[in-house]
Each structure stands twice: as structure tokens, then as C-alpha cells.
Design a protein around this motif. Structure first.
Motif, PDB file in Angstrom:
ATOM      1  N   UNK A 199     -33.933   7.326 -21.935  1.00 31.76           N
ATOM      2  CA  UNK A 199     -32.691   7.625 -21.426  1.00 31.76           C
ATOM      3  C   UNK A 199     -32.754   7.705 -19.739  1.00 31.76           C
ATOM      4  N   UNK A 200     -33.959   7.925 -19.016  1.00 29.13           N
ATOM      5  CA  UNK A 200     -33.644   8.073 -17.665  1.00 29.13           C
ATOM      6  C   UNK A 200     -33.288   6.773 -17.064  1.00 29.13           C
ATOM      7  N   UNK A 201     -33.344   5.588 -17.915  1.00 33.59           N
ATOM      8  CA  UNK A 201     -32.720   4.272 -17.335  1.00 33.59           C
ATOM      9  C   UNK A 201     -31.205   4.194 -17.131  1.00 33.59           C
ATOM     10  N   UNK A 222     -25.964   4.138 -14.470  1.00 37.36           N
ATOM     11  CA  UNK A 222     -24.573   4.123 -15.291  1.00 37.36           C
ATOM     12  C   UNK A 222     -23.934   5.459 -15.576  1.00 37.36           C
ATOM     13  N   UNK A 223     -24.633   6.524 -15.641  1.00 37.69           N
ATOM     14  CA  UNK A 223     -24.221   8.012 -15.839  1.00 37.69           C
ATOM     15  C   UNK A 223     -23.474   8.414 -14.570  1.00 37.69           C
ATOM     16  N   UNK A 225     -29.184  14.659 -13.223  1.00 35.90           N
ATOM     17  CA  UNK A 225     -29.344  15.597 -14.628  1.00 35.90           C
ATOM     18  C   UNK A 225     -29.912  14.973 -15.742  1.00 35.90           C
ATOM     19  N   UNK A 226     -29.431  13.741 -16.236  1.00 35.09           N
ATOM     20  CA  UNK A 226     -29.794  13.139 -17.317  1.00 35.09           C
ATOM     21  C   UNK A 226     -31.332  12.368 -16.907  1.00 35.09           C
ATOM     22  N   UNK A 227     -31.597  12.168 -15.653  1.00 36.96           N
ATOM     23  CA  UNK A 227     -32.829  11.514 -15.673  1.00 36.96           C
ATOM     24  C   UNK A 227     -34.005  12.846 -15.726  1.00 36.96           C
TER      25      UNK A 227
END
Length: 237
Positions: free
Chosen positions: A59-61, A65-66, A77-79
Motif C-alpha cells: 500500500x505504500x506504493x 496517488x493518495x 500517512x498511508x505510507x
């Protein structure tokens, strides 16, 4: 005014966490149907709760896009959530409202770097739909912000066989490099809540102290969560 909502613990296997914490004497609730759940919740009748969650490293990829859709704070935050390893990962602050529109405006007005308001939803094990909103802060080491659940999700009664009644204190460390940014966010915090702030070499959750525990916890089963017994008011000395 923001208050401490919940502490997030990153784990590798949600099912294993539920089994281990039940063996430790906690009552744990899957966030959705057990066969597909990516999170589990450890509730108390009052105050903050604990969320165990799993997010694959891939999901760090999605960081960029996020970030393109919801702002740089959201991508970072997602990373951060996707980093490998188990243990305390984040701290959520909440409002009493189901909308974050007012909080978003207030934080930006206070020079807090935030993402756009994002909408979240999950389907409970009983099939009921839960909605909420959240926004990320920058740097990603700071707590993020969530709305109240719609509909409310806290159980009316919670019993943990090990005696745990509530989270007495959440210890949050703040490094020198993050102090100025944290203080801007802290200006919107409820000063009477269970969150305590201390100087630390790295910013993040240091430990969660539980009130009422009547049995020691096997450190091999806590999945990296630093849990301690809190001394309740009136018991010290």
C-alpha cells in the motif's frame, strides 16, 4: 475541541491478534466479517479504545496517488501505516460531530497542515454499515483526526475477564523537531483527557496504561503493543 479517540496498533495477522488477546483476558471485536476483517477493536465502556489493523506493505506504493487526490498529508500517512512491523502505529483524535468540516477549517486557521476531509466506511460483522470521516496531519508522526462514528459504535457494556476497565493514560512522545507543529495541533485538544505528552527522541505513542488489570500480560501475545498497568487515582502512596 478534540479528544483522544483511539490508539492504533499495526499487526501482521488480525485473526492471530484476536485469539491472543482473548487468551490474555480481553474481549475483542472484529471490525467486519472475520474471514475478511482488516481490523479488530478492543473497546472500553468509556474513554479511548484500541484498534488493531493490518495494511499490506504494498500500500505504500499508493502514497503519491493518495497525495494527488487528498493532499500530501494523506499520502504520507498511508505510507506510514504501510510500513512493516507490529506495534503502536498512530493516535487518533476525535470530534463529537459526524462531520469534520468545522474542524478542518479550524485546524487550517491554526496553521496545522492537514489533508482534505476523507470519507470512510466499513461493514460490521452483523452487516450494518458504519460511516465516518477522517483527515491526516503533517508531519505524519502527529496524531490524525476522525469524526464520531455514524451510527455510534461503542458497546453499552464491555467486560474484560482480566479486569481491564479503561485506558487510564496514553503516553505520547514528541521530538524536538516536531514540537512546534504538535503545539499547533495541541491548541485544539481537550486538556482534561487521558493523553499526556512527554519529550522523546521520536514522535509517537510511547505506551498505553490500563486501569483494573488483575493479571499480568504475556508480552509474547501483545503484538508489539506497549501496555502497562495504570495507578488509579487514590491508590498511589
Amino acid at each position: 475541541m478534540l479528544r483522544c479517540s483511539h490508539v492504533l496498533c499495526k499487526v501482521d495477522d488480525v485473526g492471530a491478534v484476536v485469539r491472543d488477546y482473548e487468551a490474555l483476558g480481553f474481549t475483542v471485536e472484529y471490525g467486519s466479517a472475520p474471514e475478511r476483517a482488516h481490523n479488530a477493536l478492543l473497546w472500553f465502556e468509556e474513554g479511548p479504545f484500541i484498534e488493531f489493523f493490518r495494511l499490506p506493505p504494498a500500500f505504500r506504493l499508493l502514497k503519491w496517488p493518495m497525495a494527488a487526490v487528498n493532499g500530501r498529508a494523506a499520502g504520507e500517512r498511508l505510507a506510514r501505516w504501510a510500513r512493516p512491523g507490529e506495534g503502536w502505529s498512530d493516535l487518533a483524535l476525535e470530534t463529537a460531530d459526524t462531520s469534520l468540516a468545522g474542524v478542518h477549517t479550524a485546524l487550517r486557521g491554526g496553521d496545522v497542515h492537514v489533508s482534505r476531509v476523507m470519507n470512510g466506511r466499513r461493514e460490521r460483522p452483523d452487516g450494518a454499515l458504519v460511516r465516518y470521516q477522517f483527515l491526516a496531519t503533517r508531519p505524519a508522526r502527529l496524531p490524525f483526526v476522525v469524526s464520531s462514528y455514524d451510527p455510534p459504535q461503542r458497546p453499552a457494556a464491555v467486560h474484560h475477564p482480566n479486569g481491564a476497565r479503561r485506558i487510564g493514560r496514553v503516553r505520547f512522545g514528541v521530538s524536538d523537531r516536531d514540537r512546534a507543529a504538535f503545539d499547533k495541533l495541541a491548541a485544539h485538544l481537550d486538556p482534561d483527557g487521558p493523553l499526556t505528552v512527554e519529550a522523546a527522541p521520536a514522535t509517537g505513542v510511547v505506551a498505553v496504561e490500563l486501569e483494573g488489570l488483575n493479571t499480568p500480560l504475556d508480552s509474547a501475545k501483545v503484538h508489539g503493543a506497549a501496555l502497562a498497568t495504570s495507578v488509579e487515582e487514590g491508590e498511589a502512596g
